[in-house]
Scaffold this motif. Structure first.
Motif, PDB file in Angstrom:
ATOM      1  N   ASP A  57      41.626  36.103  40.298  1.00 24.05           N
ATOM      2  CA  ASP A  57      40.963  34.940  40.883  1.00 24.05           C
ATOM      3  C   ASP A  57      39.567  34.783  40.276  1.00 24.05           C
ATOM      4  OD1 ASP A  57      39.727  32.999  42.398  1.00 24.05           O
ATOM      5  OD2 ASP A  57      40.205  33.902  44.331  1.00 24.05           O
ATOM      6  N   SER A  66      38.026  31.691  40.507  1.00 17.97           N
ATOM      7  CA  SER A  66      37.814  30.338  41.003  1.00 17.97           C
ATOM      8  C   SER A  66      36.353  29.909  41.023  1.00 17.97           C
ATOM      9  CB  SER A  66      38.423  30.182  42.402  1.00 17.97           C
ATOM     10  OG  SER A  66      37.893  31.145  43.288  1.00 17.97           O
ATOM     11  N   HIS A  81      45.503  24.508  30.519  1.00 16.59           N
ATOM     12  CA  HIS A  81      45.626  24.166  31.944  1.00 16.59           C
ATOM     13  C   HIS A  81      46.455  25.215  32.692  1.00 16.59           C
ATOM     14  CE1 HIS A  81      43.443  20.419  32.160  1.00 16.59           C
ATOM     15  NE2 HIS A  81      44.060  19.989  31.081  1.00 16.59           N
ATOM     16  N   GLU A  82      47.479  25.738  32.048  1.00 14.97           N
ATOM     17  CA  GLU A  82      48.296  26.786  32.669  1.00 14.97           C
ATOM     18  C   GLU A  82      47.445  28.033  32.947  1.00 14.97           C
ATOM     19  OE1 GLU A  82      52.141  29.617  31.643  1.00 14.97           O
ATOM     20  OE2 GLU A  82      51.777  27.850  30.402  1.00 14.97           O
ATOM     21  N   LEU A  92      44.123  28.141  33.255  1.00 20.37           N
ATOM     22  CA  LEU A  92      43.132  27.808  34.288  1.00 20.37           C
ATOM     23  C   LEU A  92      43.763  27.879  35.670  1.00 20.37           C
ATOM     24  CD1 LEU A  92      41.467  24.865  32.379  1.00 20.37           C
ATOM     25  CD2 LEU A  92      40.337  27.021  32.991  1.00 20.37           C
ATOM     26  N   THR A  93      44.976  27.374  35.801  1.00 23.19           N
ATOM     27  CA  THR A  93      45.684  27.436  37.075  1.00 23.19           C
ATOM     28  C   THR A  93      45.979  28.888  37.461  1.00 23.19           C
ATOM     29  OG1 THR A  93      46.650  25.254  36.739  1.00 23.19           O
ATOM     30  CG2 THR A  93      47.771  26.708  38.303  1.00 23.19           C
ATOM     31  N   ALA A  94      46.444  29.683  36.508  1.00 22.57           N
ATOM     32  CA  ALA A  94      46.768  31.080  36.783  1.00 22.57           C
ATOM     33  C   ALA A  94      45.540  31.862  37.252  1.00 22.57           C
ATOM     34  CB  ALA A  94      47.369  31.738  35.540  1.00 22.57           C
ATOM     35  N   TYR A  95      44.367  31.528  36.690  1.00 23.95           N
ATOM     36  CA  TYR A  95      43.123  32.211  37.055  1.00 23.95           C
ATOM     37  C   TYR A  95      42.383  31.487  38.186  1.00 23.95           C
ATOM     38  CZ  TYR A  95      43.522  35.458  33.153  1.00 23.95           C
ATOM     39  OH  TYR A  95      43.941  36.462  32.303  1.00 23.95           O
ATOM     40  N   GLN A  96      43.032  30.484  38.763  1.00 21.79           N
ATOM     41  CA  GLN A  96      42.541  29.749  39.926  1.00 21.79           C
ATOM     42  C   GLN A  96      41.230  28.998  39.651  1.00 21.79           C
ATOM     43  OE1 GLN A  96      42.894  32.077  43.571  1.00 21.79           O
ATOM     44  NE2 GLN A  96      44.414  33.376  42.543  1.00 21.79           N
ATOM     45  N   THR A 139      39.539  25.616  39.124  1.00 21.65           N
ATOM     46  CA  THR A 139      39.844  24.215  39.428  1.00 21.65           C
ATOM     47  C   THR A 139      38.786  23.305  38.819  1.00 21.65           C
ATOM     48  OG1 THR A 139      38.646  24.356  41.520  1.00 21.65           O
ATOM     49  CG2 THR A 139      41.013  24.805  41.597  1.00 21.65           C
ATOM     50  N   GLU A 140      39.153  22.093  38.596  1.00 21.05           N
ATOM     51  CA  GLU A 140      38.262  21.048  38.106  1.00 21.05           C
ATOM     52  C   GLU A 140      37.536  21.416  36.808  1.00 21.05           C
ATOM     53  OE1 GLU A 140      35.855  19.192  41.132  1.00 21.05           O
ATOM     54  OE2 GLU A 140      37.266  19.818  42.676  1.00 21.05           O
ATOM     55  N   TYR A 171      46.753  28.919  26.021  1.00 22.04           N
ATOM     56  CA  TYR A 171      46.682  29.853  27.141  1.00 22.04           C
ATOM     57  C   TYR A 171      45.850  31.075  26.754  1.00 22.04           C
ATOM     58  CZ  TYR A 171      48.052  32.766  31.094  1.00 22.04           C
ATOM     59  OH  TYR A 171      48.022  33.548  32.225  1.00 22.04           O
TER      60      TYR A 171
END
Length: 163
Positions: A13, A15, A39-40, A42-46, A48-49, A140
């Protein structure tokens, strides 16, 4: 083959990080794959934006990455592709972009994810772009590397009360 020995770290995390992604526009299919991979990650590591910005080509990456680093992003990811042609243009662009991105990281202290593909053929670029059937996802990988480096720098700062 490229990709052998890739780290097997699991996403954590992160984030709280502010992240920018700077992507070139040439070779749309390859760039779509690199951006999807970013983006994948960034999502995996939480994260956002993220701030995502496009530039004309790979030569322009260092300047805009530098602007993002100076805008106090915790990490910046540079995505681009240069495919060898019949002139020395390939060598000039690859060297300028690589050296420029390295200088940005060293001068600003902001991690720069190196997602610049320098390939002999379009097939090699597609194989690294993270598309269906690709053997690698450099978008990634570059993003994960920038995020992990930002995490490490924060830890060093916390350990030494410098950041």
């Amino acid at each position: 083959m490229s990709g052998e020995g890739i780290p097997t770290d699991k996403p954590v995390d992160l984030s709280g990080l502010r992240v920018a992604v700077v992507a070139a526009s040439w070779h749309e299919q390859v760039m779509d794959g690199l951006l999807a991979g970013a983006h994948e990650a960034l999502t995996a590591y939480q994260v956002t934006e993220p701030y995502v910005v496009r530039v004309p080509g790979s030569f322009e990456l260092p300047l805009v990455v530098q602007a993002c680093a100076r805008a106090e992003y915790d990490a910046v990811v540079a995505l681009g592709v240069v495919i060898r042609g019949g002139t020395p243009h390939f060598d000039y662009v690859c060297t300028a972009a690589t050296d420029g991105l390295n200088q940005v990281a060293l001068q600003t202290g902001v991690p720069v994810g190196f997602g610049l593909l320098t390939c002999d053929t379009e097939e090699q670029a597609l194989d690294r772009a993270g598309l269906e059937g690709s053997s690698e996802s450099k978008g990634y990988e570059a993003t994960a590397a920038a995020l992990r480096t930002a995490q490490t720098l924060r830890q060093i700062g916390a350990d030494n009360d410098i950041r």
